[in-house]
Design a protein around this motif. Structure first.
Motif, PDB file in Angstrom:
ATOM      1  N   GLY A 175       0.832  -1.200   0.000  1.00  0.00           N
ATOM      2  CA  GLY A 175       0.000   0.000   0.000  1.00  0.00           C
ATOM      3  C   GLY A 175       0.866   1.248   0.000  1.00  0.00           C
ATOM      4  N   ASP A 176       0.230   2.396  -0.231  1.00  0.00           N
ATOM      5  CA  ASP A 176       1.021   3.636  -0.264  1.00  0.00           C
ATOM      6  C   ASP A 176       1.603   3.938   1.105  1.00  0.00           C
ATOM      7  N   GLY A 177       0.835   3.659   2.167  1.00  0.00           N
ATOM      8  CA  GLY A 177       1.349   3.931   3.510  1.00  0.00           C
ATOM      9  C   GLY A 177       2.566   3.085   3.837  1.00  0.00           C
ATOM     10  N   ALA A 178       2.499   1.798   3.538  1.00  0.00           N
ATOM     11  CA  ALA A 178       3.631   0.902   3.842  1.00  0.00           C
ATOM     12  C   ALA A 178       4.814   1.231   2.941  1.00  0.00           C
TER      13      ALA A 178
ATOM     14  N   VAL B  79       1.877  -0.940  -6.268  1.00  0.00           N
ATOM     15  CA  VAL B  79       1.539  -0.064  -5.146  1.00  0.00           C
ATOM     16  C   VAL B  79       0.042   0.246  -5.195  1.00  0.00           C
ATOM     17  N   PHE B  80      -0.664  -0.158  -4.150  1.00  0.00           N
ATOM     18  CA  PHE B  80      -2.101   0.140  -4.035  1.00  0.00           C
ATOM     19  C   PHE B  80      -2.198   1.562  -3.505  1.00  0.00           C
ATOM     20  N   ASN B  81      -2.345   2.547  -4.412  1.00  0.00           N
ATOM     21  CA  ASN B  81      -2.345   3.931  -3.956  1.00  0.00           C
ATOM     22  C   ASN B  81      -3.767   4.465  -3.775  1.00  0.00           C
ATOM     23  N   ASN B  82      -4.274   4.319  -2.544  1.00  0.00           N
ATOM     24  CA  ASN B  82      -5.578   4.900  -2.214  1.00  0.00           C
ATOM     25  C   ASN B  82      -5.398   6.182  -1.418  1.00  0.00           C
ATOM     26  N   GLN B  83      -4.155   6.694  -1.431  1.00  0.00           N
ATOM     27  CA  GLN B  83      -3.818   7.977  -0.817  1.00  0.00           C
ATOM     28  C   GLN B  83      -4.248   8.036   0.653  1.00  0.00           C
ATOM     29  N   GLY B  84      -4.079   6.912   1.325  1.00  0.00           N
ATOM     30  CA  GLY B  84      -4.414   6.948   2.747  1.00  0.00           C
ATOM     31  C   GLY B  84      -4.176   5.625   3.440  1.00  0.00           C
ATOM     32  N   TRP B  85      -4.394   5.627   4.737  1.00  0.00           N
ATOM     33  CA  TRP B  85      -4.347   4.420   5.543  1.00  0.00           C
ATOM     34  C   TRP B  85      -5.758   3.819   5.556  1.00  0.00           C
ATOM     35  N   GLU B  86      -6.107   3.163   4.447  1.00  0.00           N
ATOM     36  CA  GLU B  86      -7.482   2.716   4.255  1.00  0.00           C
ATOM     37  C   GLU B  86      -7.934   1.751   5.337  1.00  0.00           C
ATOM     38  N   MET B  87      -7.060   0.862   5.773  1.00  0.00           N
ATOM     39  CA  MET B  87      -7.507  -0.103   6.799  1.00  0.00           C
ATOM     40  C   MET B  87      -7.928   0.624   8.063  1.00  0.00           C
TER      41      MET B  87
HETATM   42 MG   LIG Z   1      -3.238   3.132   1.463  1.00  0.00          MG
END
Ligand SMILES: [Mg+2]
Ligand SMILES: Cc1ncc(Cc2csc(CCOP(=O)(O)OP(=O)(O)O)c2C)c(N)n1
Length: 542
Positions: A427-430, A452-460
């Protein structure tokens, strides 16, 4: 007579290590010199000690032998703690070698640089996250201490800590004689195997549930053989995802409680004789159970002992138990189960639609069906839940300890030690944590494919606190940075772009390939949604 450094390096190789991962400092420079000049094991450096630890972990998980992390005292070794703690939790055989002050400087009355509270504080910290610890301050004792530590590392499949004072690296030292694995009582093993077989035969719905320890102990093929012999279906735990692939086992699928396939959940939770092999009784494996599994009716073989209800058989290695069951077992009076494993999702439409996490699993499965299997390495985040639907050559991920930052360095360690090209999911955060280790690929000859799963945030975290604003990370434009790090970067917004770019990246060798998949804010995989719902339900229960 060799010196202590060479004796240690020879012993590591003798016990199955395939590479060293490290980041030097003055307390460990003398050992690094021997490591590099001897060439006994390839030496790979990374840019931050968490990456060193995760790389050694990835190498160990993929190849089965010990992974080796070599660091300096204090600032280096203590930077490694999280990776080692995760290896302990997930039963990974890691060898931590830390340089340390020599005898004279220990006694000169000064506080030493890199020292925290006392000079033994570091040893005390590592006692908590390793199964054995040795300090090599006497060359006469060193061969026996090294042999003990490496035997415990492998037999317990846990990290060990070796402290190497810098004034000892050139000390004359006898070679290390490996110790045999711990002895066990064949009669006790046979009695245990017979009791397990009796319970399975008496049950209406016996089931095998397998966890990560069967891979650490190299017995997947024996578990598959036992399932076929007894005609019992098999399910894997979340952490055991990817086990028994290509082992011709009657595989039902992965047990995820309310977050998983209903058929698999029912089979596991309604079994009246659940034989759990190498399964960690963790919240990630059982925390989202639809109903509490009656552990008194189940059988657990883990950590070298077997628990059957209120009976405990100590000192029963899992391989010895399997051998005895294969010797004594016979088909139970049941029709042979056919593997019910749900087929992996394929056939992502290559159109202009926005990408959802489930599309990434389909795109990967479609691409690997053409390009051939690859080892999958996943970080923690929705990429991990999405990876559960991918058909790779096994899945490396810290599914229980659940630390972020694992994916990229662990994938680099896997390629360094095995030569196999990994597909890394992060993910983007990691990626913000350890993704920059990709900058080491060009000089080290590594060329992973990274999604890279870029959802521009800490989605979990957003899934649990939708109202939070602190989970928004902004757009870091990772693909644009890839060329500066020595690789190729692609930013994809539609399913068609994803499919085409993935095929192109898999064809391109010699440079890492980073595919930045733009995901709509709030997009979650179906498995993550079910997992969050399960956790909420579990938390709501009185
Ligand atoms: Mg993310
Ligand atoms: C070392 C460490 N620090 C914090 C956390 C806690 C956490 C678990 S999941 C998560 C968000 C992950 O964001 P990412 O963008 O990588 O993935 P996604 O959720 O799909 O958007 C955090 C902060 C963990 N697990 N490990």
């Amino acid at each position: 007579m060799k010196n202590l450094s060479i004796a240690l390096l020879d012993a590591l190789k003798q016990h199955g290590a395939r590479a060293l991962f490290g980041l030097p400092g003055d307390f460990v420079l003398p050992f690094f010199r021997h490591a590099e000049q001897s060439g006994i094991l390839p030496l790979h450096t990374l840019s931050h000690e968490p990456g060193v630890g995760f790389a050694a972990d990835g190498a160990a998980r993929y190849l089965g032998g010990p992974g080796v992390a070599v660091v300096t005292y204090g600032a280096g070794a203590l930077n490694l703690v999280n990776a080692v703690a995760g290896a302990y939790a997930e039963k990974v055989p890691l060898v931590v070698i830390s340089g340390a002050p020599g005898a004279l400087e220990r006694g000169n009355g000064l506080l030493l640089h890199h020292q925290s509270r006392t000079l033994d504080s570091q040893l005390a910290i590592f006692r908590e996250i390793t199964c054995d610890q040795v300090v090599l301050d006497d060359a006469r004792q060193a061969p026996a201490l090294i042999a003990r530590a490496l035997r415990n590392c492998l037999s317990q499949s846990r990290p060990v800590y070796i402290e190497l004072p810098r004034d000892m690296v050139d000390a004359p030292c006898a070679p290390v004689t490996p110790l045999p694995p711990p002895a066990w009582d064949a009669e006790a093993v046979q009695a245990c195997a017979r009791e397990v077989l009796r319970r399975l035969a008496a049950a209406a719905n016996p089931l095998l549930l397998v966890g990560i320890e069967i891979r650490r102990c190299g017995v997947e093929h024996k578990v598959a053989e036992l399932a076929r012999l007894l005609r019992i279906p098999v399910a894997t735990t979340l952490m055991g995802r990817g086990l028994l692939v290509n082992q011709d086992a009657p595989l039902l699928g992965t047990y995820l409680g309310v977050a998983g396939d209903a058929e698999v959940t029912r089979a596991v939770e309604e079994s009246d004789a659940l034989l759990m092999l190498g399964v960690l009784l963790s919240d990630t494996n059982f925390g989202v159970s639809a109903r509490k599994i009656d552990l008194r009716g189940s059988i657990l073989a883990l950590d070298g002992q077997v628990t059957l209800g209120h009976h405990v058989y100590p000192a029963i290695p899992i391989e010895a138990l399997l051998d005895a069951m294969l010797d004594e077992g016979a088909p139970l009076d049941r029709t042979a189960p056919q593997g019910l494993a749900q087929p992996a999702p394929y056939g992502m439409p290559e159109d202009g639609a926005a990408i959802a996490p489930g599309d990434i699993a389909r795109a990967v499965n479609d691409a690997l069906r053409l390009a051939g299997p690859m080892p999958l390495v996943s970080d923690i985040g929705d990429c991990f839940f999405t990876a559960l639907d991918m058909q790779g050559e096994g899945l490396l991920a810290p599914g229980y300890y659940a630390t972020m930052g694992y994916g990229v360095p662990a994938g680099l360690g896997l390629q360094a030690a095995s030569g196999r090209r990994p597909l890394i999911l992060v993910g983007d955060g990691a990626f913000q944590m350890t993704g920059w280790e990709l900058g080491n690929c060009a000089r080290s000859g590594w060329d992973p494919v990274v999604i890279v799963f870029n959802n521009q945030g800490w989605e979990m975290l957003r899934a649990f606190q939708p109202e939070a604003r602190y989970t928004d990370l902004g757009d870091w434009r990772f693909a644009a940075m890839a060329p500066m790090l020595g690789g190729d970067g692609y930013r994809v917004q539609t399913r068609g772009e994803l499919a085409r770019t993935l095929r192109h990246a898999l064809d391109k060798r010699g440079r890492f390939q980073l595919i930045e998949v733009m995901l709509p804010r709030g997009a979650q995989s179906a498995t993550l949604e079910r997992f969050v719902a399960g956790v909420r339900r579990g938390q709501a229960r009185p």
